[in-house]
Design a protein around this motif. Structure first.
Motif: not given
Ligand code: AKB
Length: 313
Positions: A101-111, A155-157, A161-164
């Motif tokens: 899920v963190l990767d999907l956020a990093k790849e901008k599929h979700i916010q 915390n790392y993401y 990568f600015g993941v919310d």
């Protein structure tokens, strides 16, 4: 509201009630429920439902694209007692699902992402009373190790990568609609069912074992409140301490006895006692109260009254 929300693990104890509350707020068709197996009738008929194995990133992505999902609440996890029996499986499920899920956020599929942590991140060397947000953390369980690692992945993401991503350290959550499975705090749910059905309960923890707990209504409200808080108010990107009440088996039994005078409890501690003994007995959640205005509504007596009313009817 334009958010489209995907709840992964929607058939579980928290997922079920969280999904219904989110559907009430955002509209039924804006909240996609998913789990590895079908949910109850209310879940399946009140809005969209998809079968998702949380360790399978491609399936999650397919569903994200199908509905144009903007937020994921990831509730799928193996809890403390079961994780001690299946350590590798617990690590795989708890970590792979989060990284997916963190990767999907990093790849901008979700916010936005919500992922629950737990008081299990603390261990036997942690100060037991009023455990602060920042303190010694040496978890003694597989579940606790996975939650502490997960917090630092979040915390790392966020930092890199600015993941919310937002998270809460849940205490034991007490509900009457859906039972939990495989946790150490589950006794505090089972006790109500047994009190109503049989008038007696055998507890797997010793009578003085004090643990932090919270009624489901408060847990759902806290989760949604954190997710709706302004990003500038969310200052902790590992996970927030969260608290409401704390009690021992002896005290919850006394609260039930006020409504069911003949209720009896006996004690037969098992392997879960050691897990409970490694956890705090109360939590300091002042950061959550200060940063985004958290406050709980239910204490032991109002929760007991509410649960018994529902179960009796
Ligand atoms: C468990 O008992 O494993 C959970 C938790 C405290 O995270 N309820």
């Amino acid at each position: 509201m334009s958010e489209i929300i995907l709840v992964i693990g929607a058939s579980g104890q928290i997922g079920n009630e969280l999904t219904q509350k989110l559907r009430a707020i955002y509209g039924n068709n804006h909240v996609i429920a998913s789990d590895i197996r079908a949910g109850n009738e209310e879940m399946m008929t009140s809005g969209p439902f998809e079968i998702i194995d949380a360790t399978d990133k491609e399936t999650i992505l397919k569903v994200v694209k199908k509905y144009k999902v903007s937020q994921i609440y990831l509730l799928a996890a193996m809890l403390s007692a079961t994780a001690e029996k299946f350590p590798q499986k617990a690590w795989d499920l708890n970590m792979t699902s989060l990284l997916n899920v963190l990767d999907l956020a990093k790849e901008k599929h979700i916010q936005q992402v919500y992922w629950p942590s737990s008081i299990a991140v603390f261990g036997p060397t942690t100060p037991k009373e009023n455990t602060p947000q920042k303190t010694i953390m040496e978890p003694a369980t597989v579940y606790g190790i996975s939650k502490l690692s997960g917090e630092f992945w979040c915390n790392y993401y966020h930092e890199k990568f600015g993941v919310d991503v937002r998270s809460l350290r849940y205490p034991g959550i007490i509900s009457w609609k859906t039972k939990p499975g495989g946790g150490t705090t589950d006794y505090a749910v089972d006790i109500y069912f047994k009190a109503v059905e049989e008038g007696s309960f055998e507890c797997f923890l010793a009578e003085e074992t004090r643990l932090p707990m919270m009624y489901m209504n408060d847990a759902v409200n806290a989760t949604i409140q954190l997710m709706r808080a302004s990003p500038k108010d969310v200052k902790i990107r590992t996970a927030y301490n969260l608290a409401a009440i704390d009690f021992s088996p002896k005290e919850i039994a006394a609260a039930i006895k006020k409504h069911i005078p003949d209720f009896t409890i006996s004690y037969k501690p098992d392997f879960r006692q050691e897990i409970a003994d490694s956890w705090p007995s109360s939590i300091d959640d002042s950061e959550a109260r200060k940063d985004w205005g958290w406050k709980h509504d239910f204490n032991l007596s109002s929760m007991t009254k509410d649960i018994l009313n529902h179960l009796k009817s």
